[in-house]
Scaffold this motif. Structure first.
Motif, PDB file in Angstrom:
ATOM      1  N   PRO A   4       0.807  -1.233   0.000  1.00 48.67           N
ATOM      2  CA  PRO A   4       0.000   0.000   0.000  1.00 48.67           C
ATOM      3  C   PRO A   4       0.837   1.279   0.000  1.00 48.67           C
ATOM      4  N   LYS A   5       2.112   1.172   0.411  1.00 46.20           N
ATOM      5  CA  LYS A   5       2.977   2.361   0.412  1.00 46.20           C
ATOM      6  C   LYS A   5       3.428   2.734  -0.991  1.00 46.20           C
ATOM      7  N   TYR A   6       3.292   1.803  -1.949  1.00 42.78           N
ATOM      8  CA  TYR A   6       3.850   2.025  -3.291  1.00 42.78           C
ATOM      9  C   TYR A   6       2.779   1.753  -4.340  1.00 42.78           C
ATOM     10  N   ILE A   7       1.916   2.733  -4.542  1.00 40.54           N
ATOM     11  CA  ILE A   7       0.763   2.521  -5.415  1.00 40.54           C
ATOM     12  C   ILE A   7       0.821   3.468  -6.614  1.00 40.54           C
ATOM     13  N   ASN A   8       0.540   2.920  -7.777  1.00 37.44           N
ATOM     14  CA  ASN A   8       0.138   3.736  -8.911  1.00 37.44           C
ATOM     15  C   ASN A   8      -1.328   3.412  -9.148  1.00 37.44           C
ATOM     16  N   PRO A   9      -2.232   4.343  -8.877  1.00 35.95           N
ATOM     17  CA  PRO A   9      -3.670   4.021  -8.923  1.00 35.95           C
ATOM     18  C   PRO A   9      -4.141   3.572 -10.297  1.00 35.95           C
ATOM     19  N   LEU A  10      -3.388   3.900 -11.343  1.00 44.03           N
ATOM     20  CA  LEU A  10      -3.780   3.478 -12.687  1.00 44.03           C
ATOM     21  C   LEU A  10      -3.891   1.958 -12.770  1.00 44.03           C
ATOM     22  N   TYR A  11      -3.035   1.245 -12.028  1.00 45.79           N
ATOM     23  CA  TYR A  11      -2.962  -0.205 -12.177  1.00 45.79           C
ATOM     24  C   TYR A  11      -3.670  -0.972 -11.064  1.00 45.79           C
ATOM     25  N   VAL A  12      -4.499  -0.283 -10.295  1.00 49.66           N
ATOM     26  CA  VAL A  12      -5.352  -0.957  -9.324  1.00 49.66           C
ATOM     27  C   VAL A  12      -6.541  -1.558 -10.084  1.00 49.66           C
ATOM     28  N   ASN A  13      -6.793  -2.849  -9.888  1.00 48.27           N
ATOM     29  CA  ASN A  13      -7.863  -3.558 -10.610  1.00 48.27           C
ATOM     30  C   ASN A  13      -7.696  -3.422 -12.117  1.00 48.27           C
TER      31      ASN A  13
END
Length: 658
Positions: free
Chosen positions: A487-496
């Motif tokens: 969760p500390k290293y997220i690029n929201p584009l690649y969530v789901n």
């Protein structure tokens, strides 16, 4: 996807419209040459280049005086550059060389077209400073077209010293205050953080400089995200159009590549596209996702010439309040027009053959695997290509010539058109089957030739029926378990997202999921989609200390024939400075049953790629060494100096002999 503007763009949002602004009535193309710059103007776009350097200093379009950034500390405007090193150098890095011409020549000047040539000829006086090449860069502006084209002729002459060409590309640095939205695919688009967000103290560098955690971005909504240019890479087969969008006013800047013939590494080769700064690239040669195999290495006096491009820079605009989708859809429409126009008729260089100077090859590919079907099967969706002569599969490491690829239809039929004259081998691989195909006879393409190779049959590697298998033979690890990111290293584009493997730091999740013991997979019990981690990586055991890992495959065989030789097929989708060792029933046996030796340098694990170069190993297992009870295959990746050393499996199969 419809895009909702935000922050500085919100106040300008209106009801979206899909109507783009048509280019104004085209005037003839005008050329103005000054002492230190030249301007090409067709009434729609105005392009300014340095004289005689050929560096793009300004692109004026759509009410914006200059789409290019000129205030970066290092790289500005638009330019061709390369990275090179002296002959015999190790590694993939050398000196960067921004290519500036020493001579300007007007090649075409009419109301319909202006084509300029900026040439640079190497001499011993620049040895050590410039790559030993003769380089002719061309820029073309056509009447009525909102954009420009560029291509280059690189030549290594018989009196030039040898060297390594590591990278060559065209780069465009776009206005930081204008271009905030990126689009590299239908499902890979988003507003992006600002370049300053990557700099300390706003950004915190992670495991390598390209990856930055945004700890105090200018726009708070990006806080806690990771930005990494490799998260926006594209495969050659998909790298047709990408770019950036400005919403004040709505303008798109698009890099279109209508043909892959001048790229190295074949259809699956991956490379950078657009990324923060904001930057748009057309890359022709790099080692990314491949390693040193893709460097172009020249001997002293080796004669070579290659045309890179043309590629297209396409500009579009829309009424205020338009969506990103409007501009993206139009860019894709233009991309299709450019592809259909290939090979272009306008390049004036004799080194770029026109359509009537090229050839066609057609045929049909079948697959004969008697343990899948008694009859030959059509090689549906096979990748079929022409590349310089070599061994089966050599196309993925070939780096000096031209390649021409197509995808077979459901019946295995294929047509490759617009092929430059020369001698080629025909290669193929078929999703769902192991190995590489090569047609026995060389194919000679002459101007206007139309060759039918008839019905070809590929017999993939196979010695006997399948005892068990893990994965799908598709040259990718995408079907295996890709964990959620930290969760500390997220690029929201690649969530789901289907490309969930593009999240940063997934290599660290292995030790979290397997804190004490390595992965154990039990045939007919485990599910490779859930129980086979996508990459066999090292395990961190100290501050900067890593340990190789050993995975186990447990299986049983009824009625083992101890007189037979069983065959273990291991296909790798990636390898980075790794040594794969295979043992049976004794995890410490020395020597192992098989060792690959240290292989690979594609760095796909760090660069969020689900594959790099393809490797296939076939290992004999004497039946006398297989137990009637449970057996264990030990897969050890022994190299352990980095978190990024590791392998990705494509497919594993155990065969028995008939």
């Amino acid at each position: 996807m419809a895009c909702t503007q935000k922050n500085s763009d919100k106040k300008k949002t209106k009801e979206p419209t899909s109507t783009l602004i048509e280019p104004m009535a085209a005037t003839g193309v005008q050329l103005h040459i000054e002492a230190d710059h030249v301007v090409i103007d067709n009434g729609i776009v105005q392009v300014t280049l340095s004289n005689p350097g050929g560096i793009l200093k300004a692109i004026q379009y759509g009410g914006i005086d200059n789409l290019l950034e000129l205030h970066n500390q290092d790289l500005n405007g638009g330019f061709w550059d390369l990275n090179w090193s002296v002959k015999g150098s190790l590694g993939t890095r050398g000196k960067f060389d921004t290519i500036e011409g020493t001579t300007l020549k007007v090649i075409v000047q009419t109301e319909d077209q202006v084509e300029l040539s900026f040439t640079r000829v190497w001499s011993p006086s620049v040895q050590g400073e410039q790559a030993p090449l003769s380089i002719d860069r061309r820029f073309v502006v056509l009447r009525g077209f909102p954009g420009l084209y560029s291509y280059a002729i690189f030549e290594h002459l018989k009196d030039l010293p040898g060297f390594n060409l590591n990278t060559t590309r065209i780069a465009f640095m776009l206005r930081k205050d204008k271009f905030h939205y990126i689009a590299v695919a239908d499902n890979r688009q988003r507003f992006m953080p600002l370049p300053d967000d990557r700099l300390p103290p706003r950004g915190q560098e992670l495991a390598y400089p390209e990856a930055v955690l945004l700890v105090d971005p200018i726009e708070p909504e990006f806080k806690g995200e990771v930005d990494d240019k490799y998260q926006y890479s594209l495969e050659n087969k998909d790298n047709r159009v990408h770019g950036w969008i400005c919403f004040d006013p709505p303008v798109g800047f698009w890099q279109i590549t209508p043909s892959n013939e001048f790229r190295t590494g074949g259809p699956p080769k991956q490379d950078l596209a657009s990324h923060v700064n904001p930057t748009t690239l057309a890359i022709f040669v790099t080692s990314h996702y491949a390693g040193e195999d893709l460097l172009v290495k020249f001997e002293d006096g080796e004669v070579w010439k290659k045309v890179f491009g043309p590629v297209c820079i396409y500009l579009n605009s829309a009424p205020e309040g338009a969506t990103a989708q409007d501009l993206w859809d139009n860019a894709k429409e233009q991309m299709n027009k450019e592809v259909q126009s290939w090979p272009y008729t306008f390049p004036a260089s004799v080194d770029f053959p026109k359509n009537d100077q090229r050839g066609i090859v057609r045929g049909k590919l079948l697959v004969q695997d008697r343990y899948v079907s008694k009859e030959s099967l059509p090689a549906a969706d096979a990748y079929v290509g022409l590349a310089p002569p070599g061994n089966a599969g050599s196309w993925q490491r070939e780096n000096k010539g031209y390649q021409f690829w197509t995808k077979a239809d459901k019946n295995g039929s294929f047509v490759m058109s617009h092929i430059r004259p020369g001698e080629y081998n025909l290669y193929a691989w078929v999703p769902g089957f192991l190995g590489d195909y090569k047609y026995d006879s060389a194919i000679n393409i002459t101007p206007g030739s139309n060759s039918d190779v008839g019905e070809l049959v590929f017999e993939p590697p196979r010695d006997g029926p399948t005892v068990w298998e893990i994965g799908i033979p598709d040259r990718s690890a995408a079907e295996f378990y890709v964990p959620d990111p930290n969760p500390k290293y997220i690029n929201p584009l690649y969530v789901n997202h289907p490309d969930r493997f593009r999240q940063y730091g997934l290599w660290e999740r292995y030790a979290e999921l397997y804190p004490n013991e390595d992965l154990v997979y039990t045939v007919n019990v485990s599910d490779y989609k859930k129980d086979w981690f996508f990459a066999q990586v090292t395990r961190k055991i100290g501050e900067n200390t890593y340990k190789g890992t050993t995975w186990q495959i447990k299986f049983k065989i009824d009625n083992v024939d101890q007189t037979k030789i069983y065959k273990l097929r291991i296909a790798l989708a990636s390898a980075h400075n790794s040594d794969l060792q295979v043992r049976l029933n004794d995890g410490t046996a020395n020597p192992p049953l098989f060792s690959s030796g240290v292989i690979g340098s594609d760095n796909a694990i760090a660069r969020h790629g689900i594959h790099g170069l393809y490797w296939l190993f076939s290992i004999d297992i004497p039946g006398s060494e297989i137990l009637e009870e449970e057996n264990t295959i030990f897969l050890t990746q022994s190299q352990s100096s980095s978190p990024f050393q590791g392998i990705m499996y494509d497919y594993i199969r155990l065969e028995s002999l008939p």
